[in-house]
Design a protein around this motif. Sequence first.
Motif, PDB file in Angstrom:
ATOM      1  N   LEU A  92       0.835  -1.203   0.000  1.00 50.28           N
ATOM      2  CA  LEU A  92       0.000   0.000   0.000  1.00 50.28           C
ATOM      3  C   LEU A  92       0.872   1.257   0.000  1.00 50.28           C
ATOM      4  O   LEU A  92       0.575   2.228  -0.701  1.00 50.28           O
ATOM      5  N   GLY A 138       2.246  -3.958  -5.115  1.00 44.40           N
ATOM      6  CA  GLY A 138       1.816  -2.569  -5.094  1.00 44.40           C
ATOM      7  C   GLY A 138       1.713  -1.910  -6.454  1.00 44.40           C
ATOM      8  O   GLY A 138       0.970  -0.937  -6.619  1.00 44.40           O
ATOM      9  N   LEU A 181      -9.078   3.021  -1.749  1.00 41.04           N
ATOM     10  CA  LEU A 181      -8.088   2.546  -0.783  1.00 41.04           C
ATOM     11  C   LEU A 181      -8.678   1.476   0.125  1.00 41.04           C
ATOM     12  O   LEU A 181      -8.042   0.457   0.396  1.00 41.04           O
ATOM     13  N   GLN A 238      -9.216  -1.745  -1.940  1.00 43.02           N
ATOM     14  CA  GLN A 238      -7.973  -2.369  -2.377  1.00 43.02           C
ATOM     15  C   GLN A 238      -7.131  -2.869  -1.208  1.00 43.02           C
ATOM     16  O   GLN A 238      -6.350  -3.802  -1.374  1.00 43.02           O
ATOM     17  N   LEU A 239      -7.268  -2.243  -0.032  1.00 41.10           N
ATOM     18  CA  LEU A 239      -6.538  -2.769   1.119  1.00 41.10           C
ATOM     19  C   LEU A 239      -7.044  -4.156   1.460  1.00 41.10           C
ATOM     20  O   LEU A 239      -6.267  -5.067   1.766  1.00 41.10           O
ATOM     21  N   LEU A 250      -5.588  -6.363  -1.087  1.00 42.11           N
ATOM     22  CA  LEU A 250      -4.169  -6.630  -0.832  1.00 42.11           C
ATOM     23  C   LEU A 250      -3.999  -7.715   0.229  1.00 42.11           C
ATOM     24  O   LEU A 250      -3.130  -8.575   0.131  1.00 42.11           O
TER      25      LEU A 250
END
Length: 309
Positions: free
Chosen positions: A106, A181, A235, A238-239, A242
């Motif tokens: 991130l 990333g 964010l 996508q976190l 991830l």
Amino acid sequence: MGRFLFSRVVTALVSMFGVACLVFLLIHLVPGDPVDVMLGESARPADRQALRASLGLDQPIETQLVNYFSGLAQFDLGQSLHSKRPVSELLAERIPATLELAFAALFVALLIAVPLGILAAVERGKAWDWGAMGFSMLGVSIPNFWLGPMLILCFSLWLGLTPVSGRGGFTSLILPAVTLGTGFAAILARMVRSSLLEVLGEDFVRTARAKGVAELQVIWRHAMRNAWLPVVTLLGLQLGALLGGAVVTEVVFDWPGIGSLMIESIQKRDYPVVQGCVLFISLMYVLVNTLTDLVYGLVDPRIRLDGSK
């Protein structure tokens, strides 16, 4: 604010319950018998039946589901069929590595995407804009299972700057974080660009420029403060991605995280460990999205007021 917080917490709890049910049911639909994997196909029927009974796999699916939720209520995820260790203990060993990789990725994504997106918006239609969007298209198009080995080939084997695989310090984190990333940075850069372009056309930005405010302050203090909401949404989503989508990257770099543990457990038909891994990843999605909603309410009071009605 209290109503808004309460509604989001209730929604998160209902989502978690639904996720736990789906994880249990879907895992039991996966083809293959863990008893066959543990004993082999040549095992005697009596031994197979005894092992199935000791693992509780001979019980009706409803009984297994009730036992599963009884364990969850006591924070007991069961015991691994192979290592005989508690699943929570196995997860506790792997979660720090996954969190480390996710937040490093991130950081890499933000480091690349925010300046690139701002530059593309400010230089709209120019060479910088085309270059930034070209990078974004390239980053989205390159899969992790190809980019990872290419980075290993260049920086580990040819240049000898980083370890090939494993988790052994800061240098071993660089290539996995860049691999994971880069794709996120490509998506985030496009979002920063489009969101900032929309805000740059607003009246308050023209007013700030007319007052003689420096261009850097206009962009960062005025425009970006109002362009963050869509970026915060991405964010948050996508976190969670991830945390869950690091499976391929962890396998490529032999990173000892949740993703690699899940792949190993799937190969062994270790149902309790697979359930624990999928449940953790799913709950991270729910938790991150709930936190994103709360951040929304803090950033934009209108959302908080609408959500409390």
